[in-house]
Motif scaffolding. Structure first.
Motif, short mmCIF file in Angstrom:
data_model
loop_
_atom_site.label_atom_id
_atom_site.label_comp_id
_atom_site.label_asym_id
_atom_site.label_seq_id
_atom_site.Cartn_x
_atom_site.Cartn_y
_atom_site.Cartn_z
N SER A 16 0.84 -1.21 0.00
CA SER A 16 0.00 0.00 0.00
C SER A 16 0.87 1.25 0.00
O SER A 16 0.55 2.24 -0.68
CB SER A 16 -0.93 0.02 1.22
OG SER A 16 -1.74 -1.13 1.22
N GLU A 17 1.94 1.22 0.78
CA GLU A 17 2.84 2.38 0.81
C GLU A 17 3.44 2.62 -0.58
O GLU A 17 3.53 3.76 -1.04
CB GLU A 17 3.98 2.15 1.82
CG GLU A 17 3.51 1.91 3.26
CD GLU A 17 3.09 3.18 3.99
OE1 GLU A 17 3.21 4.28 3.41
OE2 GLU A 17 2.63 3.08 5.13
N ILE A 18 3.85 1.54 -1.23
CA ILE A 18 4.53 1.67 -2.53
C ILE A 18 3.53 2.08 -3.64
O ILE A 18 3.79 3.01 -4.41
CB ILE A 18 5.22 0.33 -2.90
CG1 ILE A 18 6.33 0.01 -1.86
CG2 ILE A 18 5.80 0.37 -4.31
CD1 ILE A 18 7.44 1.03 -1.77
N ASP A 57 8.84 9.73 1.36
CA ASP A 57 8.57 9.12 2.67
C ASP A 57 7.81 7.81 2.51
O ASP A 57 8.06 6.83 3.20
CB ASP A 57 7.69 10.03 3.54
CG ASP A 57 8.47 11.13 4.24
OD1 ASP A 57 9.71 11.16 4.13
OD2 ASP A 57 7.82 11.98 4.89
N GLU A 58 6.82 7.81 1.59
CA GLU A 58 6.00 6.61 1.42
C GLU A 58 6.86 5.45 0.91
O GLU A 58 6.68 4.30 1.33
CB GLU A 58 4.82 6.85 0.46
CG GLU A 58 3.91 8.04 0.81
CD GLU A 58 3.22 7.97 2.16
OE1 GLU A 58 3.47 7.02 2.94
OE2 GLU A 58 2.43 8.88 2.48
N ALA A 59 7.82 5.76 0.04
CA ALA A 59 8.75 4.72 -0.41
C ALA A 59 9.52 4.18 0.79
O ALA A 59 9.67 2.96 0.95
CB ALA A 59 9.72 5.28 -1.45
N GLY A 60 9.97 5.08 1.65
CA GLY A 60 10.70 4.66 2.86
C GLY A 60 9.84 3.77 3.74
O GLY A 60 10.31 2.74 4.26
N HIS A 61 8.55 4.10 3.89
CA HIS A 61 7.66 3.26 4.70
C HIS A 61 7.59 1.85 4.13
O HIS A 61 7.63 0.86 4.85
CB HIS A 61 6.25 3.86 4.75
CG HIS A 61 6.20 5.22 5.40
ND1 HIS A 61 5.07 5.99 5.42
CD2 HIS A 61 7.15 5.93 6.04
CE1 HIS A 61 5.33 7.13 6.06
NE2 HIS A 61 6.59 7.12 6.44
N GLY A 62 7.47 1.79 2.80
CA GLY A 62 7.44 0.47 2.16
C GLY A 62 8.71 -0.31 2.48
O GLY A 62 8.65 -1.51 2.80
N GLU A 68 5.86 10.26 10.65
CA GLU A 68 5.90 10.86 9.32
C GLU A 68 4.49 11.05 8.75
O GLU A 68 4.22 12.04 8.09
CB GLU A 68 6.78 10.00 8.40
CG GLU A 68 8.24 10.07 8.86
CD GLU A 68 9.21 9.26 8.02
OE1 GLU A 68 10.42 9.42 8.25
OE2 GLU A 68 8.78 8.48 7.15
N GLU A 69 3.60 10.10 9.04
CA GLU A 69 2.21 10.24 8.55
C GLU A 69 1.57 11.48 9.14
O GLU A 69 0.73 12.13 8.51
CB GLU A 69 1.36 9.01 8.90
CG GLU A 69 1.80 7.68 8.28
CD GLU A 69 1.81 7.64 6.77
OE1 GLU A 69 1.52 8.66 6.12
OE2 GLU A 69 2.14 6.57 6.22
N SER A 70 1.94 11.80 10.36
CA SER A 70 1.37 12.96 11.01
C SER A 70 1.80 14.25 10.27
O SER A 70 0.99 15.15 10.05
CB SER A 70 1.80 12.92 12.47
OG SER A 70 1.63 14.17 13.04
FE LIG Z 1 3.06 6.00 4.58
#
Ligand SMILES: [Fe+2]
Ligand SMILES: [Fe+2]
Length: 318
Positions: free
Chosen positions: A39-41, A69-74, A152-154
């Motif tokens: 989902s992050e990716i 950031d979302e790539a990092g979360h993935g 980070e989502e915040s």
């Molecule tokens: Fe995320």
């Protein structure tokens, strides 16, 4: 061993990679973490299309950082799945082949720059409500990854809200764009919490294992209660005629999302499912030369920088 596992969870302690765990727990955990990572990716795509069309350099820099950031979360999450014995290349193949799912929300298009704001506000907002309890997940590596991700989502949610505030203080055309984006994203955001509790057969087992801390409906209610005052402050009307404060319950009442639409989108019939999968597949194919070059370099130097590169791009197919 089973007793020790149960006692650890009951005492609120964490299960760590070397601990014994039931097969069902391991499988459920891998599936949940993989879906979350996917989902992050995939979630980089709707907003990613706006990076080249951002209205100012400031907005471009913010959006670029957010998508990165979302790539990092993935990446954190694929790493967490690996601690359970999952193979990153295998998880990537399952995503590309459609054998593993990602959040239904990313199968909706981002049609205007207001969508960037509304995605930050509602989608990242819903993600936070879902994920804050996961910081107490019984699986240690997942819980620890979640702490940083939630911080980070915040930020993501605030940048979305700040963008919307700016647009709502702009022209009437800009205000109309924000309202239109909120109209399109409100119901899909509520669907991010999953089906109603009555249709969520795995919830009880997941709660017992400390994988889940609250039911889907509890989290959905929490999100609605948090978001309605924010919408009022923005001056946005949420598209639900049943939305009103209930004094007796101490919560907002709200209407039922269209669960037929939810099922259709999950099963591949959403507006952008085919596009999202094709884009991810193309990105994987386009990265093949990087994986091959990294392998060749590793073989030559016997000092494996490839492992570091694979940590960012996924393992090669062969
Ligand atoms: Fe995320
Ligand atoms: Fe985010």
């Amino acid at each position: 061993m089973e007793q020790h596992f149960t006692d650890t969870i009951d005492a609120g302690r964490r299960i760590e990679p070397r601990d014994w765990m039931p097969d069902g727990y391991r499988k459920t955990m891998i599936r949940q973490i993989a879906q979350h990572a996917h989902s992050e990716i995939i979630g980089m795509q709707p907003e990613g299309t706006w990076i080249t069309r951002a209205p100012s350099l400031r907005r471009k820099a913010i959006l670029l950082a957010k998508v990165q950031d979302e790539a990092g979360h993935g990446m954190y999450l694929y790493s967490a799945a690996e601690t359970l014995g999952a193979d990153r290349g295998d998880l990537t193949r399952k995503l590309i082949d459609g054998r593993q799912k990602y959040s239904s929300i990313f199968n909706y298009p981002a049609l205007s720059y207001a969508d960037v704001g509304v995605i930050g506000w509602l989608v990242d907002g819903a993600a936070i409500v879902n994920q804050v309890p996961l910081c107490r997940s019984s699986y240690g590596p997942y819980a620890r990854a979640m702490i940083r991700i939630c911080k980070e989502e915040s930020f993501h949610q605030r940048q979305g809200y700040e963008l919307l505030l700016a647009m709502m203080n702009g022209t009437s055309a800009q205000r109309a764009m924000v309202q239109d984006a909120a109209d399109r994203y409100w119901w899909p955001s509520l669907m991010m919490f999953g089906p109603p509790d009555a249709d969520s057969p795995n919830t009880a087992q997941s709660m017992k294992w400390g994988i889940k801390r609250h039911t889907n409906d509890e989290l959905r209610q929490r999100f609605v209660d948090m978001t309605v005052p924010q919408a009022a402050r923005l001056g946005v009307t949420l598209p639900d005629p049943d939305l009103r404060w209930n004094d007796e319950r101490g919560h907002y009442d709200f209407g039922e999302p269209d669960w037929e639409e939810f099922k259709a989108v999950l099963s591949g019939a959403g507006p952008c499912n085919a596009e999202r999968s094709a884009r991810r597949r193309a990105a994987h194919d386009d990265g093949a030369w990087v994986r091959e070059a990294a392998l060749a370099h590793a073989a030559r130097t016997r000092n494996p920088p490839a492992e570091r590169i694979f940590a960012a791009t996924g393992a090669p197919d062969a």
